[in-house]
Design a protein around this motif. Structure first.
Motif, PDB file in Angstrom:
ATOM      1  N   ALA A   1      57.907  -7.300 -20.189  1.00 26.69           N
ATOM      2  CA  ALA A   1      59.019  -6.958 -21.075  1.00 26.69           C
ATOM      3  C   ALA A   1      58.674  -5.749 -21.935  1.00 26.69           C
ATOM      4  CB  ALA A   1      59.373  -8.152 -21.960  1.00 26.69           C
ATOM      5  N   LEU A   2      57.427  -5.684 -22.422  1.00 23.27           N
ATOM      6  CA  LEU A   2      56.986  -4.536 -23.218  1.00 23.27           C
ATOM      7  C   LEU A   2      57.023  -3.257 -22.392  1.00 23.27           C
ATOM      8  CD1 LEU A   2      55.695  -3.385 -25.828  1.00 23.27           C
ATOM      9  CD2 LEU A   2      53.459  -3.972 -24.835  1.00 23.27           C
ATOM     10  N   ILE A   3      56.572  -3.334 -21.153  1.00 20.75           N
ATOM     11  CA  ILE A   3      56.573  -2.160 -20.272  1.00 20.75           C
ATOM     12  C   ILE A   3      58.000  -1.704 -19.984  1.00 20.75           C
ATOM     13  CG2 ILE A   3      55.960  -1.335 -17.964  1.00 20.75           C
ATOM     14  CD1 ILE A   3      53.545  -3.238 -18.055  1.00 20.75           C
ATOM     15  N   LEU A   4      58.891  -2.650 -19.734  1.00 16.59           N
ATOM     16  CA  LEU A   4      60.292  -2.299 -19.468  1.00 16.59           C
ATOM     17  C   LEU A   4      60.960  -1.711 -20.707  1.00 16.59           C
ATOM     18  CD1 LEU A   4      61.503  -5.367 -17.345  1.00 16.59           C
ATOM     19  CD2 LEU A   4      60.700  -3.133 -16.543  1.00 16.59           C
ATOM     20  N   LEU A   5      60.618  -2.239 -21.879  1.00 15.36           N
ATOM     21  CA  LEU A   5      61.173  -1.710 -23.117  1.00 15.36           C
ATOM     22  C   LEU A   5      60.722  -0.274 -23.337  1.00 15.36           C
ATOM     23  CD1 LEU A   5      62.730  -1.935 -25.722  1.00 15.36           C
ATOM     24  CD2 LEU A   5      60.818  -3.173 -26.731  1.00 15.36           C
ATOM     25  N   GLU A   6      59.463   0.003 -23.068  1.00 10.05           N
ATOM     26  CA  GLU A   6      58.986   1.384 -23.171  1.00 10.05           C
ATOM     27  C   GLU A   6      59.741   2.282 -22.193  1.00 10.05           C
ATOM     28  OE1 GLU A   6      55.037   4.088 -22.199  1.00 10.05           O
ATOM     29  OE2 GLU A   6      55.333   2.119 -21.332  1.00 10.05           O
ATOM     30  N   ARG A   7      59.955   1.791 -20.997  1.00  8.95           N
ATOM     31  CA  ARG A   7      60.676   2.560 -19.975  1.00  8.95           C
ATOM     32  C   ARG A   7      62.088   2.891 -20.456  1.00  8.95           C
ATOM     33  NH1 ARG A   7      59.686  -0.195 -14.357  1.00  8.95           N
ATOM     34  NH2 ARG A   7      57.554   0.317 -14.990  1.00  8.95           N
TER      35      ARG A   7
ATOM     36  N   LEU B   1      78.345  -9.870 -24.961  1.00  7.02           N
ATOM     37  CA  LEU B   1      77.595  -8.734 -25.481  1.00  7.02           C
ATOM     38  C   LEU B   1      76.212  -8.657 -24.846  1.00  7.02           C
ATOM     39  CD1 LEU B   1      77.368  -6.330 -27.323  1.00  7.02           C
ATOM     40  CD2 LEU B   1      76.758  -7.868 -29.213  1.00  7.02           C
ATOM     41  N   ILE B   2      75.574  -9.797 -24.648  1.00  9.48           N
ATOM     42  CA  ILE B   2      74.256  -9.802 -24.009  1.00  9.48           C
ATOM     43  C   ILE B   2      74.362  -9.248 -22.586  1.00  9.48           C
ATOM     44  CG2 ILE B   2      72.396 -11.263 -23.127  1.00  9.48           C
ATOM     45  CD1 ILE B   2      72.795 -13.090 -25.503  1.00  9.48           C
ATOM     46  N   ALA B   3      75.408  -9.643 -21.880  1.00  8.40           N
ATOM     47  CA  ALA B   3      75.619  -9.150 -20.519  1.00  8.40           C
ATOM     48  C   ALA B   3      75.826  -7.636 -20.511  1.00  8.40           C
ATOM     49  CB  ALA B   3      76.816  -9.848 -19.884  1.00  8.40           C
ATOM     50  N   LYS B   4      76.558  -7.124 -21.504  1.00 10.62           N
ATOM     51  CA  LYS B   4      76.773  -5.678 -21.604  1.00 10.62           C
ATOM     52  C   LYS B   4      75.455  -4.951 -21.871  1.00 10.62           C
ATOM     53  CE  LYS B   4      81.569  -5.696 -23.244  1.00 10.62           C
ATOM     54  NZ  LYS B   4      82.486  -5.350 -24.380  1.00 10.62           N
ATOM     55  N   MET B   5      74.652  -5.499 -22.773  1.00  6.45           N
ATOM     56  CA  MET B   5      73.366  -4.879 -23.082  1.00  6.45           C
ATOM     57  C   MET B   5      72.441  -4.911 -21.867  1.00  6.45           C
ATOM     58  SD  MET B   5      72.461  -5.938 -27.019  1.00  6.45           S
ATOM     59  CE  MET B   5      72.427  -7.720 -26.727  1.00  6.45           C
ATOM     60  N   GLU B   6      72.491  -6.015 -21.137  1.00  3.82           N
ATOM     61  CA  GLU B   6      71.655  -6.120 -19.934  1.00  3.82           C
ATOM     62  C   GLU B   6      72.049  -5.064 -18.905  1.00  3.82           C
ATOM     63  OE1 GLU B   6      70.418  -9.430 -16.535  1.00  3.82           O
ATOM     64  OE2 GLU B   6      72.139  -9.771 -17.844  1.00  3.82           O
ATOM     65  N   ARG B   7      73.332  -4.893 -18.678  1.00  7.18           N
ATOM     66  CA  ARG B   7      73.794  -3.889 -17.714  1.00  7.18           C
ATOM     67  C   ARG B   7      73.417  -2.485 -18.152  1.00  7.18           C
ATOM     68  NH1 ARG B   7      78.438  -7.301 -17.578  1.00  7.18           N
ATOM     69  NH2 ARG B   7      79.530  -5.909 -19.024  1.00  7.18           N
TER      70      ARG B   7
ATOM     71  N   PHE C   1      70.932  -1.613 -20.183  1.00  7.95           N
ATOM     72  CA  PHE C   1      69.476  -1.499 -20.096  1.00  7.95           C
ATOM     73  C   PHE C   1      69.049  -1.208 -18.662  1.00  7.95           C
ATOM     74  CE2 PHE C   1      65.099  -2.677 -20.037  1.00  7.95           C
ATOM     75  CZ  PHE C   1      64.625  -2.649 -21.329  1.00  7.95           C
ATOM     76  N   LEU C   2      69.550  -2.000 -17.726  1.00  9.56           N
ATOM     77  CA  LEU C   2      69.184  -1.815 -16.315  1.00  9.56           C
ATOM     78  C   LEU C   2      69.660  -0.477 -15.773  1.00  9.56           C
ATOM     79  CD1 LEU C   2      69.963  -5.417 -14.998  1.00  9.56           C
ATOM     80  CD2 LEU C   2      67.708  -4.340 -15.155  1.00  9.56           C
ATOM     81  N   SER C   3      70.847  -0.089 -16.188  1.00 10.42           N
ATOM     82  CA  SER C   3      71.386   1.189 -15.732  1.00 10.42           C
ATOM     83  C   SER C   3      70.533   2.363 -16.209  1.00 10.42           C
ATOM     84  CB  SER C   3      72.827   1.347 -16.220  1.00 10.42           C
ATOM     85  OG  SER C   3      73.335   2.623 -15.892  1.00 10.42           O
ATOM     86  N   LYS C   4      70.096   2.313 -17.468  1.00  7.46           N
ATOM     87  CA  LYS C   4      69.323   3.417 -18.029  1.00  7.46           C
ATOM     88  C   LYS C   4      67.941   3.538 -17.393  1.00  7.46           C
ATOM     89  CE  LYS C   4      70.504   5.884 -20.570  1.00  7.46           C
ATOM     90  NZ  LYS C   4      71.289   7.125 -20.394  1.00  7.46           N
ATOM     91  N   ILE C   5      67.350   2.418 -16.978  1.00  7.64           N
ATOM     92  CA  ILE C   5      66.035   2.489 -16.321  1.00  7.64           C
ATOM     93  C   ILE C   5      66.188   2.557 -14.802  1.00  7.64           C
ATOM     94  CG2 ILE C   5      64.907   1.274 -18.209  1.00  7.64           C
ATOM     95  CD1 ILE C   5      64.791  -1.202 -16.439  1.00  7.64           C
ATOM     96  N   ASP C   6      67.426   2.767 -14.363  1.00  4.61           N
ATOM     97  CA  ASP C   6      67.711   2.927 -12.935  1.00  4.61           C
ATOM     98  C   ASP C   6      67.279   1.698 -12.132  1.00  4.61           C
ATOM     99  OD1 ASP C   6      68.791   4.310 -10.806  1.00  4.61           O
ATOM    100  OD2 ASP C   6      66.915   5.339 -10.299  1.00  4.61           O
TER     101      ASP C   6
END
Length: 219
Positions: A83-89, A139-145, A147-152
């Motif tokens: 999770a820390l690595i993904l957050l940095e990404r 809102l959590i679902a929106k944030m998840e989408r 987040f995933l979109s921004k890290i491709d």
């Protein structure tokens, strides 16, 4: 003092330190609170309030918040490190200005959610995360989408990257926890006696993590 405790403390201390540093820097560079308010409106999806204008510590206990999430989904230390690595990404994409106390909890929640979904055998519904965070499932679902979109949708973590972060996080967490132990307790009971987690076939080296401009830099 378990390996999980050291990992959780290390991750939270790293994020807390980064947030404090970034928040003070943002306050110094903004002319007034109106500018900060406009920033929050611009990046409102991950913000839950204004950046504070005081030098006080975080208004809530980040570690307690993270621990509640982990207890709810019974996640492991591996999930926290990923999770820390993904957050940095995500931070490196420039979607938000900086990691601060205004967005820390939401970003931590989403990064743990995604990490747990990808690396755990049991899939936990968003409703579980909604209960602990008080944030709506929509809102959590929106944030998840987002987040995933921004890290491709790049959720892969290399073995050597995991080993580096694991080593640094465990050391930071151990140092924080040892400082809370009374001096009468023998040093032999510290986490030093336990073997740090690492991916197999990876040579252990000493590394350090510095936090510059909202990103985590491993050296």
């Amino acid at each position: 003092m378990t390996q999980f405790d050291c990992t959780l403390t290390g991750v939270c201390e790293m994020l807390r330190t980064m947030s404090e540093r970034n928040e003070k820097r943002l306050i110094r560079t903004r002319k007034n609170m109106k500018d900060i308010t406009l920033d929050n409106h611009r990046y409102g999806l991950f913000y839950e309030g204004l950046i504070s204008n005081t030098d006080d510590d975080c208004p809530y206990d980040v570690e307690a918040y993270c621990r509640r999430i982990c207890e709810l989904i019974t996640c492991s230390e591996e999930v926290l490190i990923v999770a820390l690595i993904l957050l940095e990404r995500f931070l490196l994409t420039g979607e938000i200005i900086s990691l601060t106390f205004s967005n820390l909890r939401r970003l931590l929640l989403v990064s743990i959610l995604i990490s747990a979904k990808f690396y755990c055998d049991v899939a936990y519904p968003i409703s579980q995360f909604s209960k602990i965070s008080g944030i709506s499932t929509c809102l959590i679902a929106k944030m998840e989408r987002k987040f995933l979109s921004k890290i491709d949708f790049n959720l892969r973590v290399k073995n050597n990257q995991y080993a580096v972060y694991s080593q640094v996080v465990l050391k930071l967490g151990e140092n924080q926890l040892v400082n809370c132990i009374p001096k009468t307790i023998s040093r032999s009971k510290s986490f030093n006696d336990q073997k740090p987690a690492s991916m197999p076939c990876q040579q252990q080296r000493r590394h350090s993590i510095s936090m510059v401009d909202g990103s985590i830099c491993v050296s």
